[in-house]
Motif scaffolding. Structure first.
Motif, PDB file in Angstrom:
ATOM      1  N   LEU A 196       6.545  -3.773 -13.149  1.00 46.81           N
ATOM      2  CA  LEU A 196       6.147  -4.112 -14.517  1.00 46.81           C
ATOM      3  C   LEU A 196       4.723  -4.661 -14.551  1.00 46.81           C
ATOM      4  O   LEU A 196       3.951  -4.348 -15.466  1.00 46.81           O
ATOM      5  CB  LEU A 196       7.116  -5.127 -15.115  1.00 46.81           C
ATOM      6  N   ASP A 197       4.372  -5.468 -13.551  1.00 45.93           N
ATOM      7  CA  ASP A 197       2.997  -5.984 -13.489  1.00 45.93           C
ATOM      8  C   ASP A 197       1.994  -4.848 -13.318  1.00 45.93           C
ATOM      9  O   ASP A 197       0.929  -4.838 -13.960  1.00 45.93           O
ATOM     10  CB  ASP A 197       2.862  -6.968 -12.326  1.00 45.93           C
ATOM     11  N   LEU A 198       2.325  -3.885 -12.460  1.00 42.52           N
ATOM     12  CA  LEU A 198       1.441  -2.738 -12.254  1.00 42.52           C
ATOM     13  C   LEU A 198       1.303  -1.925 -13.533  1.00 42.52           C
ATOM     14  O   LEU A 198       0.193  -1.488 -13.898  1.00 42.52           O
ATOM     15  CB  LEU A 198       1.979  -1.870 -11.120  1.00 42.52           C
ATOM     16  N   LEU A 199       2.405  -1.718 -14.242  1.00 44.00           N
ATOM     17  CA  LEU A 199       2.343  -0.975 -15.500  1.00 44.00           C
ATOM     18  C   LEU A 199       1.401  -1.653 -16.497  1.00 44.00           C
ATOM     19  O   LEU A 199       0.615  -0.978 -17.171  1.00 44.00           O
ATOM     20  CB  LEU A 199       3.744  -0.861 -16.112  1.00 44.00           C
ATOM     21  N   ALA A 200       1.478  -2.966 -16.575  1.00 42.66           N
ATOM     22  CA  ALA A 200       0.594  -3.688 -17.502  1.00 42.66           C
ATOM     23  C   ALA A 200      -0.873  -3.515 -17.116  1.00 42.66           C
ATOM     24  O   ALA A 200      -1.740  -3.332 -17.984  1.00 42.66           O
ATOM     25  CB  ALA A 200       0.973  -5.163 -17.530  1.00 42.66           C
TER      26      ALA A 200
END
Length: 225
Positions: free
Chosen positions: A107-111
């Motif tokens: 999720l952090d990478l997606l953001a």
């Protein structure tokens, strides 16, 4: 006279797409307590439940089998009576919940990737998911990071069927060479590569960061990650 300098091209930055799978990439496999709870809902142990769960799952994901038929099949293989409407609703909700244990590092990478939208990097989701799960995912805050969300059940076909990748390209208005596809299953990656889509085998998010850094969308914005 000096040779005139060619003008710098202007216009919108071309879009290139990073396409994520959901299961096994954004979510983790069901942890033991969740697995035990879902199995117990049909009166089984996890060791009994999962072999009965998978045979019809691809058809359920593709929308060619509905929830009632899917769960009646699971129960029949376990030698249990099929669910009534109220119990069916509980099983569908339990099935969604068991796949909603998310990977925070993904999720952090997606953001971070979504923040590159103004530099021509866009995100899409391509997931094998039944219609109930698809609608649940669409309501999640993190799902808004994806410009497009493509679900198998809405199309009547599922990965690794080549037609789902063709539909994806049409939906994104993109050539296969403008996509990078991330999945944890070899057969899905092989089908995408056969159509000319660059594909990355997901094992863990730190490795994915390294793999993505060498792809065309991110080499164009080198230094942004």
């Amino acid at each position: 006279m000096p040779t005139p300098t060619a003008p710098t091209p202007t216009g919108p930055t071309p879009t290139e797409w990073i396409v994520f799978d959901f299961g096994g990439v954004i979510c983790v496999p069901p942890p033991d307590p969740a697995s035990e709870a879902l199995a117990a809902a049909v009166g089984a142990t996890p060791a009994e439940f999962w072999p009965a769960y998978w045979p019809d799952r691809l058809a359920y994901d593709a929308g060619t089998t509905d929830a009632a038929a899917f769960w009646h099949g699971v129960c029949a293989r376990l030698g249990r009576p099929g669910p009534d409407p109220d119990r069916l609703e509980l099983l569908v909700a339990g099935d969604i919940a068991v796949w909603m244990h998310l990977k925070q590092d993904t999720l952090d990478l997606l953001a971070e990737l979504a923040a590159l939208a103004d530099r021509g990097v866009a995100l899409a989701l391509l997931s094998n998911a039944p219609v109930e799960m698809a609608r649940h995912i669409e309501r999640q805050d993190w799902a808004r990071l994806f410009r497009h969300r493509v679900f198998s059940a809405d199309l009547g076909l599922a990965k690794p069927d080549p037609r789902i990748y063709r539909h994806l390209c049409e939906r994104l208005d993109a050539r296969p060479s403008e996509l990078v596809f991330i999945d944890d299953r070899k057969e899905n990656l092989d089908a995408a590569r056969a159509l000319g889509i660059e594909s990355i085998h997901y094992t863990d998010t730190p490795t994915l960061r390294v793999d993505l850094a060498g792809t065309r969308p991110l080499t164009r914005v080198s230094g942004s990650m």
